[in-house]
Design a protein around this motif. Structure first.
Motif, PDB file in Angstrom:
ATOM      1  N   SER A 286       5.882  -7.661  -0.915  1.00 50.32           N
ATOM      2  CA  SER A 286       6.871  -8.228  -0.005  1.00 50.32           C
ATOM      3  C   SER A 286       7.585  -9.410  -0.678  1.00 50.32           C
ATOM      4  O   SER A 286       8.776  -9.620  -0.482  1.00 50.32           O
ATOM      5  CB  SER A 286       6.231  -8.639   1.318  1.00 50.32           C
ATOM      6  OG  SER A 286       5.263  -9.603   1.078  1.00 50.32           O
ATOM      7  N   MET A 287       6.851 -10.146  -1.524  1.00 49.08           N
ATOM      8  CA  MET A 287       7.485 -11.255  -2.247  1.00 49.08           C
ATOM      9  C   MET A 287       8.503 -10.723  -3.248  1.00 49.08           C
ATOM     10  O   MET A 287       9.596 -11.247  -3.387  1.00 49.08           O
ATOM     11  CB  MET A 287       6.438 -12.099  -2.959  1.00 49.08           C
ATOM     12  CG  MET A 287       5.681 -12.982  -2.006  1.00 49.08           C
ATOM     13  SD  MET A 287       4.630 -14.172  -2.824  1.00 49.08           S
ATOM     14  CE  MET A 287       3.468 -13.176  -3.642  1.00 49.08           C
ATOM     15  N   ARG A 290      11.556  -9.704  -1.427  1.00 43.64           N
ATOM     16  CA  ARG A 290      12.341 -10.820  -0.925  1.00 43.64           C
ATOM     17  C   ARG A 290      13.159 -11.459  -2.055  1.00 43.64           C
ATOM     18  O   ARG A 290      14.322 -11.785  -1.900  1.00 43.64           O
ATOM     19  CB  ARG A 290      11.437 -11.850  -0.279  1.00 43.64           C
ATOM     20  CG  ARG A 290      12.187 -12.731   0.702  1.00 43.64           C
ATOM     21  CD  ARG A 290      11.327 -13.820   1.261  1.00 43.64           C
ATOM     22  NE  ARG A 290      10.314 -14.228   0.312  1.00 43.64           N
ATOM     23  CZ  ARG A 290       9.010 -14.163   0.550  1.00 43.64           C
ATOM     24  NH1 ARG A 290       8.577 -13.689   1.689  1.00 43.64           N
ATOM     25  NH2 ARG A 290       8.134 -14.566  -0.349  1.00 43.64           N
ATOM     26  N   ASP A 291      12.500 -11.585  -3.212  1.00 41.45           N
ATOM     27  CA  ASP A 291      13.194 -12.181  -4.354  1.00 41.45           C
ATOM     28  C   ASP A 291      14.407 -11.367  -4.772  1.00 41.45           C
ATOM     29  O   ASP A 291      15.346 -11.888  -5.360  1.00 41.45           O
ATOM     30  CB  ASP A 291      12.251 -12.255  -5.568  1.00 41.45           C
ATOM     31  CG  ASP A 291      11.242 -13.360  -5.391  1.00 41.45           C
ATOM     32  OD1 ASP A 291      11.331 -14.048  -4.359  1.00 41.45           O
ATOM     33  OD2 ASP A 291      10.376 -13.507  -6.269  1.00 41.45           O
ATOM     34  N   THR A 293      16.246  -9.193  -2.827  1.00 47.79           N
ATOM     35  CA  THR A 293      17.054  -8.660  -1.738  1.00 47.79           C
ATOM     36  C   THR A 293      18.488  -8.421  -2.209  1.00 47.79           C
ATOM     37  O   THR A 293      19.066  -7.351  -1.999  1.00 47.79           O
ATOM     38  CB  THR A 293      17.073  -9.646  -0.557  1.00 47.79           C
ATOM     39  OG1 THR A 293      15.746 -10.059  -0.325  1.00 47.79           O
ATOM     40  CG2 THR A 293      17.651  -9.016   0.699  1.00 47.79           C
ATOM     41  N   PRO A 377       7.911  -3.372   2.715  1.00 49.67           N
ATOM     42  CA  PRO A 377       9.081  -3.810   1.942  1.00 49.67           C
ATOM     43  C   PRO A 377      10.047  -2.671   1.633  1.00 49.67           C
ATOM     44  O   PRO A 377      11.271  -2.852   1.693  1.00 49.67           O
ATOM     45  CB  PRO A 377       8.491  -4.352   0.633  1.00 49.67           C
ATOM     46  CG  PRO A 377       7.040  -4.446   0.815  1.00 49.67           C
ATOM     47  CD  PRO A 377       6.648  -3.734   2.037  1.00 49.67           C
TER      48      PRO A 377
ATOM     49  N   ARG B  15       7.146 -18.692   5.143  1.00 40.88           N
ATOM     50  CA  ARG B  15       6.734 -17.422   4.540  1.00 40.88           C
ATOM     51  C   ARG B  15       5.581 -16.846   5.352  1.00 40.88           C
ATOM     52  O   ARG B  15       4.453 -16.782   4.902  1.00 40.88           O
ATOM     53  CB  ARG B  15       6.293 -17.639   3.096  1.00 40.88           C
ATOM     54  CG  ARG B  15       7.381 -17.494   2.089  1.00 40.88           C
ATOM     55  CD  ARG B  15       6.995 -18.104   0.782  1.00 40.88           C
ATOM     56  NE  ARG B  15       6.946 -19.547   0.934  1.00 40.88           N
ATOM     57  CZ  ARG B  15       8.021 -20.306   0.873  1.00 40.88           C
ATOM     58  NH1 ARG B  15       9.192 -19.792   0.640  1.00 40.88           N
ATOM     59  NH2 ARG B  15       7.927 -21.610   1.057  1.00 40.88           N
ATOM     60  N   SER B  18       3.635 -13.564   3.908  1.00 41.98           N
ATOM     61  CA  SER B  18       2.849 -13.886   2.723  1.00 41.98           C
ATOM     62  C   SER B  18       1.667 -14.798   3.072  1.00 41.98           C
ATOM     63  O   SER B  18       0.536 -14.565   2.651  1.00 41.98           O
ATOM     64  CB  SER B  18       3.768 -14.556   1.720  1.00 41.98           C
ATOM     65  OG  SER B  18       3.029 -15.008   0.641  1.00 41.98           O
ATOM     66  N   SER B 285      10.608 -20.382  -5.034  1.00 46.06           N
ATOM     67  CA  SER B 285      11.737 -20.368  -4.110  1.00 46.06           C
ATOM     68  C   SER B 285      12.108 -21.778  -3.623  1.00 46.06           C
ATOM     69  O   SER B 285      13.024 -21.936  -2.849  1.00 46.06           O
ATOM     70  CB  SER B 285      11.417 -19.463  -2.923  1.00 46.06           C
ATOM     71  OG  SER B 285      10.249 -19.922  -2.312  1.00 46.06           O
TER      72      SER B 285
END
Lengths: 394, 390
Positions: A286-287, A290-291, A293, A377, B15, B18, B285
């Motif tokens: 999922s990370m 997200r990075d 997208t 994701p 987040r 996560s 981030s």
């Protein structure tokens, strides 16, 4: 729009190496639970093999009805044998008496059983004795066959005269002569000596004699096993020494389940660790998504379809988990197959053998984790609205 | 200057997915740790509460447990000269000959599998030698009657052992003994047993011997002297203090602790990776944010501390939830078959303060190790570069 396979692979490789630390951590976070899964399942399989092996022996274990410790009179053997005088269905009856014991001035407990020497060979063919060993066993009243693991630990070899101090009457040092170190037996801990010799010793010191702890009855077929299980108990019903007869697998399983029920508890543990791996992998995927997208949005705007976005994320996740799975499965496999660690002994199941099938199952499990972890994701990527994603493009 | 805690808390909420996944990983690891250790703690608590330092347990030389020891009356007679034996008010020596046998009793529960429960035949003196044994319900068995009293753990774990219940004893399991009382024994192993008059048990099994003799001394300091005498030529039997005897029986728990440590060790490393992964993502981030913080005067140290606090926030709250989950098994009843005595020891799972402390310690370590490298990376953020991208 489609991307040619080589380009696709390059893209995939670049993606995975873009953040090597994260990829490494994810693979490791999958590898470790897979390692626990492999080890746990190897122990569980070990117990199952042990029990299946017991089942294959077509033996019944006859104990005193009230408790396994209470003795049975040795005369029961003749009465059990009389159930099949032709010995076609009931091959042999062997009385065993627990001795336990230890060496003089050595607290380490030994596992020693005194057995009926005449029926022992037929009742326990899995020991695969040589003709010389059988001959020595039958000729020498002081004969003892020692487990090869015990022999190694104690420095014993064939021909040695040894003394054992029994944990039961007569509680006096008894001398034996080793006739075999049971090189081909599955069990490498237990020592077997002759019961007629023990009886002599018991009588010499006026200790109670003529008892056994249990009988093992070798049958010709599975049907005979079922038949005699009932017939033996019926034979002694209402007598002073009633019996409880179980097939060997059930008998052994009772010990296993009563001592922390390791197989069941390890299965629960294995399931929990797989759950942990799913969490860890989902986290990374999922990370990752997200990075990227914006990147996915760009790809989609260029004409790559939702299926491409979906497969992209799924393949990445699959690859990371496959690496984790391979490492997690191969480390214990190599350790327990090729290094001295393989000599570690575990009660009942002896050495831990990590079957290739367990490893393959574990890698399959890791791939499944990869698919499950990337589902959310990947679904987000499919549903992504390109315009709104691009609007926030940096 | 330190960053406020609410800053970290809010960051975690940004987040959510996560954070919560990492949170679950640590929760599971902590819960597994606590549950596995609670087995060992339960057994150890029961065995530690058993025995007195001034009680010497006499067994036949060579016998490893009471169940395999046979002491004949003439041998038992040799004990009386042992130095330091305590006496009761009437001057009677506090020597308790005991006969240990077993019977099969089904467990309470849906499967009702049979357990090998220890039966101890005792004389009245046994209650002076084991003063921790106290009736909490009903009455004592009467001499010459087929009656038993049961330990509280045995009553709660095995079927039909409440007052008024019946248990089948004897060599042929054909003698009906009535349960007339329930006793506790300071949480010790005796609570898993069934007690009756020694003569009744000897008669039911046709035994003319005893298994062990418990000797109560005036002073624990004389135990060594007494043991030397009993092992010596005058008696020639095996003697140990009860504390040592029960300590030997708890060897098994050390194996559980070892196995738990290995498994939890591997799982914790996995958890550290999961935490590190989350924290790295968090750092990556927030580069600009960190640069901004540094610009307005927060030191590198306060950035490191802030990220560590964040990762500790995850692991420690997860730890608390893990402990809470494991508390659901606290007090549940289990038993295990000792391969020394071949009888079952019933015990309660215990999530002890020590276990809770080790869980807190473990999750602190996971938080620190998982958070350290990302925190250091955060503190090294190049301010100008990060701000230029803003």
């Amino acid at each position: 729009m489609k991307l040619a396979l080589p380009l696709r692979l390059i893209y995939l490789y670049r993606n995975l190496t873009r953040n090597p630390l994260r990829s490494g951590l994810t693979s490791a976070a999958v590898a470790l639970p897979i390692m626990i899964y492999v080890l746990s399942m190897a122990v569980v399989d070990g117990f199952e093999n042990f029990l299946d092996n017991s089942a294959r022996q077509l033996r019944l274990a006859v104990t005193q009805r009230t408790s396994i410790i209470n003795p049975l009179p040795e005369g029961h053997r003749r009465k059990i044998e009389a159930l099949d005088p032709e010995k076609t269905r009931l091959i042999s009856v062997c009385g065993l008496r627990y001795i336990g014991g230890q060496r003089e001035n050595d607290p380490m407990p030994l596992s020693t059983l005194a057995v009926d020497h005449d029926t022992f060979i037929a009742s326990f063919p899995e020991h695969q004795l040589t003709d010389e060993e059988v001959d020595a066993w039958l000729r020498n009243k002081q004969a003892i066959m020692v487990g090869r693991g015990t022999a190694r630990e104690m420095g014993w070899k064939v021909g040695d005269r040894i003394t054992i101090f029994p944990s039961v009457p007569p509680y006096k040092l008894i001398e034996f002569q080793i006739v075999s170190t049971l090189e081909n037996a599955q069990d490498f801990v237990t020592n077997w000596c002759r019961r007629d010799y023990l009886e002599e010793e018991l009588k010499k010191y006026g200790a109670p004699s003529g008892n056994v702890t249990f009988f093992f009855v070798k049958c010709a077929s599975r049907e005979d096993l079922d038949h005699f299980r009932g017939a033996i108990d019926a034979q002694f019903a209402g007598s002073l020494d009633e019996t409880r007869t179980l097939d060997e697998k059930t008998f052994m399983n009772e010990f296993v389940t009563q001592q922390f029920n390791l197989p069941r508890n390890l299965t629960i543990l294995a399931a929990l660790t797989v759950f942990v791996a799913v969490m860890a992998a989902t986290n990374t995927m999922s990370m990752n998504f997200r990075d990227r997208t914006n990147e996915v949005a760009t790809l989609k705007s260029l004409g790559f379809g939702s299926a491409f976005a979906f497969s992209l994320i799924q393949t990445e996740s699959l690859l990371l988990c496959a690496v984790g799975g391979l490492v997690g499965a191969s480390v214990p496999f190599v350790l327990f197959t090729y290094t001295p660690i393989r000599n570690i002994t575990i009660p009942l199941i002896q050495t831990l053998e990590i079957a290739p099938s367990t490893c393959i199952k574990a890698v399959g499990m890791a791939l499944l984790i990869g698919i499950v972890a990337a589902l959310w994701p990947a679904w987000l990527a499919v549903r992504m609205k390109v315009v709104s994603a691009l609007r926030s493009l940096e | 200057m330190a960053l406020p805690l609410t800053y970290n808390f809010r960051n975690l909420l940004v987040r959510r997915l996560s954070t919560s996944l990492t949170f679950f990983v640590v929760t599971v690891v902590v819960a597994v740790l606590c549950v596995l250790l609670s087995f060992a703690a339960g057994i150890r608590a029961s065995l530690r509460a058993s025995g007195w330092p001034q009680n010497v347990l006499v067994l036949k030389t060579g016998a490893t447990a009471e169940s395999t020891s046979i002491i004949y009356p003439d041998e038992a007679g040799r004990i009386v000269q042992t130095p330091g034996i305590a006496t009761d008010s009437s001057g009677q020596l506090l020597l308790s000959p005991e006969l240990c046998v077993q019977t099969s009793v089904p467990r309470i529960g849906p499967d009702g599998t049979p357990a090998n429960v220890a039966i101890r035949g005792v004389d009245r003196v046994a209650f002076d030698v084991h003063p921790e044994v106290k009736l909490i319900e009903g009455r004592l068995f009467e001499d010459g009657a087929q009656e038993v009293i049961v330990g509280v753990q045995a009553r709660d774990r095995y079927q039909n052992l409440h007052v008024g219940g019946e248990v089948m004893l004897g060599r042929s399991t054909n003698r009906v003994f009535k349960v007339v009382g329930v006793f506790e024994a300071a949480g010790g192993a005796l609570e898993s047993e069934i007690w009756s008059g020694r003569t009744m048990i000897a008669d039911a099994h046709n035994f003319r011997f005893v298994s062990s003799i418990a000797v109560r001394l005036e002073d624990p300091a004389r135990a060594e002297e007494a043991i030397r005498y009993i092992k010596g030529p005058a008696v020639r039997m095996n003697a140990r203090t009860e504390v040592d005897y029960y300590d030997d029986l708890s060897t098994k728990t050390r194996q559980i602790v070892l196995l738990t440590s290995i498994l939890i060790g591997i799982m914790s490393v996995g958890a550290i990776f999961a935490v590190a992964n989350t924290m790295y993502a968090s750092v990556d981030s927030r580069r600009r944010e960190i640069a901004m913080l540094r610009t307005i005067g927060f030191s590198r140290r306060s950035i490191v501390t802030s990220f560590l606090v964040e990762s500790l926030l995850i692991t420690l709250t997860a730890c608390l939830v893990g402990i809470a989950v494991s508390l659901s098994v606290d007090g549940s009843r289990q038993d295990f078959l000792s391969d020394t005595t071949w009888t079952v020891l019933a015990y309660e799972l215990r999530v002890t303060p020590e276990i809770i402390l080790s869980a807190l310690g473990l999750s602190t370590l996971v938080g620190l190790f998982g958070g350290l490298a990302p925190a250091v990376r955060a503190s090294r953020t190049r301010i100008i570069e990060a701000l230029r991208k803003a």
